[in-house]
Each structure stands twice: as structure tokens, then as C-alpha cells.
Design an enzyme around this catalytic site. Structure first.
Site, PDB file in Angstrom:
ATOM      1  N   GLU A  92       0.821  -1.210   0.000  1.00 42.68           N
ATOM      2  CA  GLU A  92       0.000   0.000   0.000  1.00 42.68           C
ATOM      3  C   GLU A  92       0.855   1.260   0.000  1.00 42.68           C
ATOM      4  O   GLU A  92       1.946   1.277   0.568  1.00 42.68           O
ATOM      5  CB  GLU A  92      -0.898   0.002   1.245  1.00 42.68           C
ATOM      6  CG  GLU A  92      -1.996  -1.041   1.154  1.00 42.68           C
ATOM      7  CD  GLU A  92      -2.791  -1.230   2.432  1.00 42.68           C
ATOM      8  OE1 GLU A  92      -3.958  -1.632   2.333  1.00 42.68           O
ATOM      9  OE2 GLU A  92      -2.251  -0.988   3.529  1.00 42.68           O
ATOM     10  N   CYS A 105       3.393   8.666   0.432  1.00 45.24           N
ATOM     11  CA  CYS A 105       4.047   7.833   1.440  1.00 45.24           C
ATOM     12  C   CYS A 105       4.186   6.428   0.840  1.00 45.24           C
ATOM     13  O   CYS A 105       3.193   5.746   0.616  1.00 45.24           O
ATOM     14  CB  CYS A 105       3.187   7.826   2.704  1.00 45.24           C
ATOM     15  SG  CYS A 105       3.826   6.770   3.991  1.00 45.24           S
ATOM     16  N   CYS A 112       6.919  -6.158   7.533  1.00 47.84           N
ATOM     17  CA  CYS A 112       8.066  -5.584   8.240  1.00 47.84           C
ATOM     18  C   CYS A 112       8.487  -6.548   9.348  1.00 47.84           C
ATOM     19  O   CYS A 112       7.641  -7.144  10.012  1.00 47.84           O
ATOM     20  CB  CYS A 112       7.701  -4.231   8.833  1.00 47.84           C
ATOM     21  SG  CYS A 112       9.106  -3.425   9.626  1.00 47.84           S
ATOM     22  N   CYS A 116       7.483  -3.477  15.872  1.00 48.96           N
ATOM     23  CA  CYS A 116       7.051  -2.415  16.795  1.00 48.96           C
ATOM     24  C   CYS A 116       5.623  -2.750  17.255  1.00 48.96           C
ATOM     25  O   CYS A 116       4.749  -3.043  16.422  1.00 48.96           O
ATOM     26  CB  CYS A 116       7.074  -1.060  16.108  1.00 48.96           C
ATOM     27  SG  CYS A 116       8.684  -0.653  15.418  1.00 48.96           S
ATOM     28  N   GLY A 161       7.035  -1.298   5.990  1.00 50.70           N
ATOM     29  CA  GLY A 161       8.427  -1.728   5.998  1.00 50.70           C
ATOM     30  C   GLY A 161       9.399  -0.739   6.594  1.00 50.70           C
ATOM     31  O   GLY A 161       9.084   0.427   6.819  1.00 50.70           O
ATOM     32  N   SER A 215      11.807   7.263  14.062  1.00 51.94           N
ATOM     33  CA  SER A 215      10.598   6.931  14.802  1.00 51.94           C
ATOM     34  C   SER A 215      11.035   6.622  16.239  1.00 51.94           C
ATOM     35  O   SER A 215      11.602   5.576  16.511  1.00 51.94           O
ATOM     36  CB  SER A 215       9.975   5.701  14.110  1.00 51.94           C
ATOM     37  OG  SER A 215       8.839   5.302  14.776  1.00 51.94           O
ATOM     38  N   LEU A 216      10.813   7.568  17.134  1.00 53.37           N
ATOM     39  CA  LEU A 216      11.425   7.498  18.479  1.00 53.37           C
ATOM     40  C   LEU A 216      10.478   6.868  19.506  1.00 53.37           C
ATOM     41  O   LEU A 216      10.788   5.845  20.107  1.00 53.37           O
ATOM     42  CB  LEU A 216      11.829   8.923  18.902  1.00 53.37           C
ATOM     43  CG  LEU A 216      12.786   9.013  20.078  1.00 53.37           C
ATOM     44  CD1 LEU A 216      14.135   8.415  19.743  1.00 53.37           C
ATOM     45  CD2 LEU A 216      12.955  10.481  20.506  1.00 53.37           C
ATOM     46  N   CYS A 334      -0.491   6.410  10.033  1.00 55.12           N
ATOM     47  CA  CYS A 334       0.774   5.827  10.471  1.00 55.12           C
ATOM     48  C   CYS A 334       0.551   4.515  11.215  1.00 55.12           C
ATOM     49  O   CYS A 334      -0.256   4.456  12.136  1.00 55.12           O
ATOM     50  CB  CYS A 334       1.478   6.767  11.429  1.00 55.12           C
ATOM     51  SG  CYS A 334       2.419   7.990  10.598  1.00 55.12           S
TER      52      CYS A 334
HETATM   53  S1  SF4 Z   1       6.619   1.148  12.777  1.00 56.26           S
HETATM   54 FE1  SF4 Z   1       7.813   0.934  10.882  1.00 56.26          FE
HETATM   55  S2  SF4 Z   1       9.639  -0.231  11.539  1.00 56.26           S
HETATM   56 FE2  SF4 Z   1       8.105  -0.503  13.163  1.00 56.26          FE
HETATM   57  S3  SF4 Z   1       7.033  -2.408  12.624  1.00 56.26           S
HETATM   58 FE3  SF4 Z   1       5.865  -0.694  11.722  1.00 56.26          FE
HETATM   59  S4  SF4 Z   1       6.620  -0.519   9.616  1.00 56.26           S
HETATM   60 FE4  SF4 Z   1       8.123  -1.719  10.782  1.00 56.26          FE
END
Ligand code: SF4
Length: 341
Positions: A92, A105, A112, A116, A161, A215-216, A334
Site C-alpha cells: 500500500e 508515502c 516488516c 514495533c 516496511g 521513529s522514536l 501511520c
Molecule cells: S513502525 Fe515501521 S519499523 Fe516498526 S514495525 Fe511498523 S513498519 Fe516496521
């Protein structure tokens, strides 16, 4: 043996192909322009090349792009495109409206592996890396087949990803996106977002000059370890040292993305900790309220909590932008992309 896809090739590789066919090297630049600026989908269209050159190329390589399966529109104007890849996988991309332009985007992997906890893509695991043609192909297809296409001015590699886990293909795709013979984007308009793969961040800074977003999502190692397994390998001290070393020409700033999750990382104490943590780094902060998805145990914080968090960072003289969550009604926000439409 299957023929390679010319859209997976860099300018240098196309030059090598053309010269191996006994033709002039500069013809490679013409081929790139046909592919990326004139949207040629067959060699027959490349009329500045001789008939013989075209048929020689056709014997060696194919021209292929992902196809758009469907496009969904969100109530807030965000659009999500579902692409079908040659092997039947789906990925996507999201089109995000701005005041005078659109941001695309793009995805760099099908799934992935980073895991996370707050991310739907991460829950599904990694299927495979995308090829350069599958990364640039999202852009070329969106440009060609959506009304917004010509107004896409920014690209963020922030879709499905972890771009730096697919380093070589991502960098090659960026080189095509920014080439004068390719899509011609300024590198100032391209942002790579990473969860914090330190060796690749250092390499990226040496290889190409693009904006970097980290991405913190947590102000200390204890919580970041829990939320983002990558932190156990590259803890905050190592990550922020790589950020300090990342080359940032002119007035450019690093971006730190911070997804606010109710009761997890959104207290005033957390905001103060964050302000101390990032001291001395030329950066801005994007504060994003969590986008809940089915099965997620994390909750969206209240507006009051989010504003208070932002205010503390502003009081510490940070640029802290509250990013409106876009497209959550179509799971385009996101951390919500799953490749299932
Ligand atoms: S936030 Fe980004 S790096 Fe973390 S699992 Fe999702 S796609 Fe992967």
C-alpha cells in the site's frame, strides 16, 4: 532464465547494458527519460532509439511496474492505493493532501520484521523486500493514474516496511527518484523514516543526502525496549550519537516522530525527559496521536494530554508539530498499513 526488469536498473547499469549491445553510452539517458519522464511501457515507444536497438533491448530486458488494484478515499481527503506485485503480493501507498501539494508515502517492504508493538504492519511480519522498481513504481503509477499525481511534490519512505532494512534497493530507488533523467525530485523533498538501524543510518549519510526521520516513541530505553525491539540492539545513546553525526546541509533538521499512546509515553514527565534527551540535536518533533487498529491494546490519548505534552516541548524551544492523524477511517494512517486494502 527470466529477463531482468529495466526499471530495477540504475543509470550506470543501463549504460552497461547499452554498451554491451554495441550502442552509444549516452543512449542510456534517453532510455531513462522514456521510462520515467515519458512513461513508456514498451520499447516500441522509444522512437529516439533505432529499431535495432529497441529489439536488442527487448531481447535482454522487460519493462514492468506494479499495478494499482484499487484506491480508497478517506473523509479527510487522504487516499490509499493498493498495489498488486508481479508475484501476487499486495502493498500500500498513501497520498496525503497538503495546502498546495500532495505527499506520497511509499512502502519499501511487503510487511516488516521490526515488530514495533503499536504497528499493524509489524504484527504481520516480513514477507519480502521490495525491488527498486516496486518502490519507484508506486510513485510512477500514482503520478500517472491519479488526479493528484502531477501535484505530488514530497515523498516519504514511511509506508509498509523499514526502508533501511532494504538498504540497497531503497538507495537505488532514491537515486532513480532524484535523477535528472529519472523522476527529478529534489533530495530535499525526500524523507527516509527509520526505527533506528544505526549502521545503515551512518551509511545513508555517506551515500546520499536525504532527510531523515527517526521513529522514536519513548523517552528512555526501558520503554523503547518494550515498544520497539530494535532498541535492544541499538539503544538510545547509540542511536542519538548516529543522529548527531548524520550530515544535514544548510538549515535542514532531523525529524523525530513520536507516537503518543495513552498512559504509555504521554505524561508531562515524559515530555520533559524527551526535551532533555534531544538537547543539542538540530531537530523538529512530529507528535502523532496513536491510530488504533483492530486488536491493538494501545489507546489514543486525549486532546488535553497531547496539547500539554506539546506545550512542554515548545517551552523547551523545540519545534513540536502536532500532526493531524490522516486517513484513519481507511486504515491509511501511520502504523495502520497492512497490504490488505
Ligand atoms: S513502525 Fe515501521 S519499523 Fe516498526 S514495525 Fe511498523 S513498519 Fe516496521
Amino acid at each position: 532464465m527470466e529477463k531482468p526488469n529495466i526499471r530495477d536498473m540504475s543509470l550506470k547499469e543501463i549504460e552497461a547494458l547499452i554498451t554491451s549491445l554495441g550502442k552509444e553510452q549516452y543512449r542510456a539517458r534517453q532510455v531513462m527519460k522514456w521510462l520515467y519522464q515519458k512513461d513508456a511501457t514498451s520499447f516500441a515507444e522509444m522512437t529516439t532509439l533505432s529499431r535495432e536497438s529497441r529489439s536488442l533491448m527487448e531481447e535482454k530486458v522487460i519493462i514492468a511496474e506494479p499495478t494499482i488494484d484499487r484506491i480508497q478515499s478517506s473523509a479527510d481527503g487522504t487516499k490509499k492505493a493498493l498495489f498488486r506485485l508481479a508475484d501476487g503480493l499486495f502493498i500500500e501507498s498513501v497520498l496525503i493532501p497538503g495546502r498546495n501539494h500532495w505527499t506520497a508515502c511509499l512502502s519499501t517492504q511487503a510487511g516488516c520484521a521490526m515488530g514495533c508493538l503499536f504497528c499493524l504492519t509489524g504484527r504481520r511480519g516480513l514477507t519480502r523486500n521490495l525491488l527498486p522498481s516496486e518502490i519507484t513504481g508506486q510513485m510512477t503509477m500514482l503520478r500517472r493514474h491519479t488526479q493528484e499525481g502531477p501535484d505530488i511534490k514530497n515523498i516519504v519512505l514511511m509506508g509498509m516496511g523499514e526502508p533501511l532494512a532494504n538498504y540497497d534497493h531503497t538507495v537505488k530507488a532514491i537515486r532513480i527518484l532524484t535523477s535528472d533523467y529519472g523522476l527529478g525530485f529534489s533530495n530535499r523533498k525526500i524523507t527516509v523514516s527509520t526505527c533506528g538501524l544505526v549502521p545503515q543510518i551512518l551509511r545513508l549519510g555517506q551515500d546520499i543526502c536525504v532527510n531523515l526521520a527517526i521513529s522514536l516513541n519513548a523517552p528512555d530505553d526501558r520503554r523503547r525496549n518494550d515498544l520497539m525491539p530494535v532498541n535492544r540492539k541499538y539503544p538510545l545513546k547509540t542511536l542519538l550519537s548516529a543522529c548527531r553525526d548524520y550530515p544535514m546541509p544548510g538549515r535542514r533538521m532531523l525529524t523525530f516522530e513520536y507516537i503518543l499512546m495513552s498512559g504509555i509515553n504521554d505524561s508531562p514527565e515524559d515530555a520533559k525527559k524527551l526535551a532533555r534527551l534531544l538537547k543539542g540535536i538540530r531537530c523538529k518533533l512530529n507528535l502523532i496521536t496513536l491510530n488504533e487498529f483492530p486488536g491493538s491494546s494501545f489507546r489514543t490519548p486525549s486532546k488535553v494530554t497531547v496539547r500539554a505534552f506539546q506545550q512542554i516541548l515548545l517551552d523547551h524551544h523545540y519545534t513540536a508539530i502536532l500532526r493531524a492523524s490522516r486517513g484513519s477511517d481507511i486504515l491509511a494512517a501511520c502504523g495502520q498499513l497492512s497490504g490488505t486494502g
